[in-house]
Write an enzyme that holds these catalytic residues in place. Structure first.
Site, short mmCIF file in Angstrom:
data_model
loop_
_atom_site.label_atom_id
_atom_site.label_comp_id
_atom_site.label_asym_id
_atom_site.label_seq_id
_atom_site.Cartn_x
_atom_site.Cartn_y
_atom_site.Cartn_z
N TYR A 53 28.34 -4.37 -11.81
CA TYR A 53 27.01 -3.68 -12.71
C TYR A 53 26.55 -2.21 -11.66
O TYR A 53 25.54 -1.65 -12.31
CB TYR A 53 25.63 -4.79 -11.43
CG TYR A 53 26.09 -6.11 -12.12
CD1 TYR A 53 25.23 -6.36 -13.56
CD2 TYR A 53 26.27 -7.06 -11.16
CE1 TYR A 53 25.60 -7.30 -14.25
CE2 TYR A 53 25.70 -8.31 -12.53
CZ TYR A 53 25.46 -8.52 -13.43
OH TYR A 53 25.99 -10.13 -14.63
N GLN A 86 17.17 -8.88 -25.40
CA GLN A 86 17.99 -9.38 -24.74
C GLN A 86 18.78 -8.66 -23.49
O GLN A 86 19.73 -8.72 -22.72
CB GLN A 86 18.43 -10.28 -25.27
CG GLN A 86 18.47 -11.25 -26.22
CD GLN A 86 19.41 -12.10 -27.08
OE1 GLN A 86 20.27 -12.54 -26.93
NE2 GLN A 86 19.33 -11.68 -28.82
N ASN A 87 18.69 -7.41 -23.92
CA ASN A 87 19.31 -6.49 -23.47
C ASN A 87 18.24 -6.11 -21.73
O ASN A 87 17.64 -5.79 -22.11
CB ASN A 87 19.15 -4.73 -23.98
CG ASN A 87 19.81 -5.26 -25.32
OD1 ASN A 87 21.03 -6.03 -25.56
ND2 ASN A 87 19.48 -4.12 -26.59
N ASP A 89 18.85 -2.72 -20.80
CA ASP A 89 18.64 -1.09 -20.70
C ASP A 89 17.25 -1.20 -20.14
O ASP A 89 16.48 -1.79 -20.45
CB ASP A 89 19.82 -0.92 -21.20
CG ASP A 89 19.85 -0.78 -23.03
OD1 ASP A 89 18.04 -1.10 -23.27
OD2 ASP A 89 20.33 -1.90 -22.97
N HIS A 104 16.17 -11.22 -20.11
CA HIS A 104 17.66 -10.98 -19.01
C HIS A 104 17.59 -10.35 -18.26
O HIS A 104 18.70 -9.76 -17.00
CB HIS A 104 18.78 -11.36 -19.49
CG HIS A 104 19.40 -12.38 -21.44
ND1 HIS A 104 19.79 -11.71 -22.20
CD2 HIS A 104 18.52 -13.06 -21.16
CE1 HIS A 104 19.48 -13.01 -22.88
NE2 HIS A 104 19.30 -14.19 -22.46
N THR A 174 21.68 -8.32 -32.69
CA THR A 174 21.89 -10.15 -31.89
C THR A 174 22.55 -10.85 -32.72
O THR A 174 22.17 -11.51 -33.58
CB THR A 174 20.77 -11.05 -31.16
OG1 THR A 174 20.65 -11.78 -30.90
CG2 THR A 174 19.51 -10.64 -32.46
#
Length: 235
Positions: A53, A86-87, A89, A104, A174
Site C-alpha cells: 500500500y 469503489q476506488n 484514491d 472500500h 466498474t
C-alpha cells in the site's frame, strides 16, 4: 432538483494512471489477493502489506484527476449529485466533488489495527509511507484504512440509502462483479434511468429497465453524458 447517484470503479481512475493492479488471474502484482488485502494476510506478513500500500500511495500522489472526474463537477452544478466510489484514491476530491462515499476505504488514511470498525472518526490522514512501529495512541500498529476481503463494508447501508433516492443512476468504469457494491443497482426504483459508461460493459440492455450503455472509456464517455443530461434536464 434531480438526484443523481454516480457509482465509480477502477476504470475512471485508470485513465489518470492509477494501475488496476488486480489481474484476470486474481494476482495483484504477483501476490495472491489474500496476501495483501485480507486481515489474515496482514497478520501473517504486515511488512509485505504495508509495502504494497505504500507503493499504491506513492503512485497516487503522482497522478491527477482526468476529464471524467472533472465532468462530474459540472454535473454537480446542475443536479444534486452524490458519488459512491469503489476506488480508494482521492481523485474525486481533488477534482472538486463535494459528496463522496468511499465504500472500500481511502488510501490516504490509516487507522488502528486494534479492533476498530473502520468508521471515519477513527482514521488519520496519512500521505507518507506507513511503517512497522507506527502506532495509534493505544499502542496498536496502524493499518491502511482499506476494507479488505472478509471485512464488512461500514458505509454500505449509507450507500443503499443514497441509491434508493436516485432519480438517475450513472455507473462508470466498474465491472459490477464486486459485491456488495454491485448490488446497489438493485436498490433504485424500477424505472430509474441507468447509464453505464464502460468500453467493455458486463451488463446488457435487457438486464435492467431503462438502461443506456455507452461503450466508451470514462474520459471519452462521461463528458458527453454530462452534457446530454444537462441539456435534457435544464434547471
Amino acid at each position: 432538483m434531480k438526484k443523481i447517484v454516480v457509482l465509480t470503479g477502477a476504470g475512471i481512475s485508470a485513465e489518470s494512471g492509477i494501475q488496476t493492479f488486480r489481474g484476470a488471474d486474481g494476482l495483484w502484482e504477483g501476490h495472491n489477493v489474500m496476501e495483501v488485502a485480507s486481515p489474515e494476510g496482514f497478520k501473517k506478513n504486515p511488512l509485505l502489506v504495508l509495502d504494497f500500500y505504500n507503493k499504491r500511495r506513492q503512485q497516487l500522489l503522482m497522478v491527477k484527476p482526468n476529464q471524467a472526474h472533472q465532468a462530474l463537477i459540472e454535473l454537480e452544478t446542475h443536479f444534486n449529485t452524490t458519488i459512491i466510489t469503489q476506488n480508494i484514491d482521492d481523485l474525486h476530491e481533488r477534482a472538486g466533488s463535494s459528496s463522496i462515499v468511499h465504500l472500500h476505504g481511502e488510501l490516504l488514511k490509516v487507522r488502528s489495527s486494534g479492533g476498530t470498525d473502520g468508521t471515519d472518526d477513527e482514521t488519520l490522514d496519512w500521505r507518507k509511507d506507513l511503517l512497522l512501529g507506527d502506532t495509534c495512541p493505544n499502542g496498536y500498529q496502524l493499518r491502511p484504512h482499506i476494507v479488505w476481503f472478509g471485512e464488512q463494508v461500514p458505509l454500505f447501508d449509507k450507500a443503499i440509502e443514497i441509491t434508493e433516492q436516485a432519480d438517475i443512476l450513472i455507473i462508470i468504469g466498474t465491472s459490477m462483479q464486486v459485491y456488495p457494491a454491485a448490488s446497489l443497482v438493485n436498490f433504485i426504483s424500477q424505472n430509474t434511468p441507468i447509464y453505464v459508461v464502460d468500453p467493455k460493459p458486463s451488463v446488457r440492455k435487457n438486464d435492467f429497465n431503462n438502461l443506456t450503455i455507452i461503450e466508451k472509456t470514462a474520459v471519452n464517455g462521461v463528458p458527453d453524458l454530462v452534457s446530454k443530461l444537462i441539456a435534457n434536464f435544464p434547471r
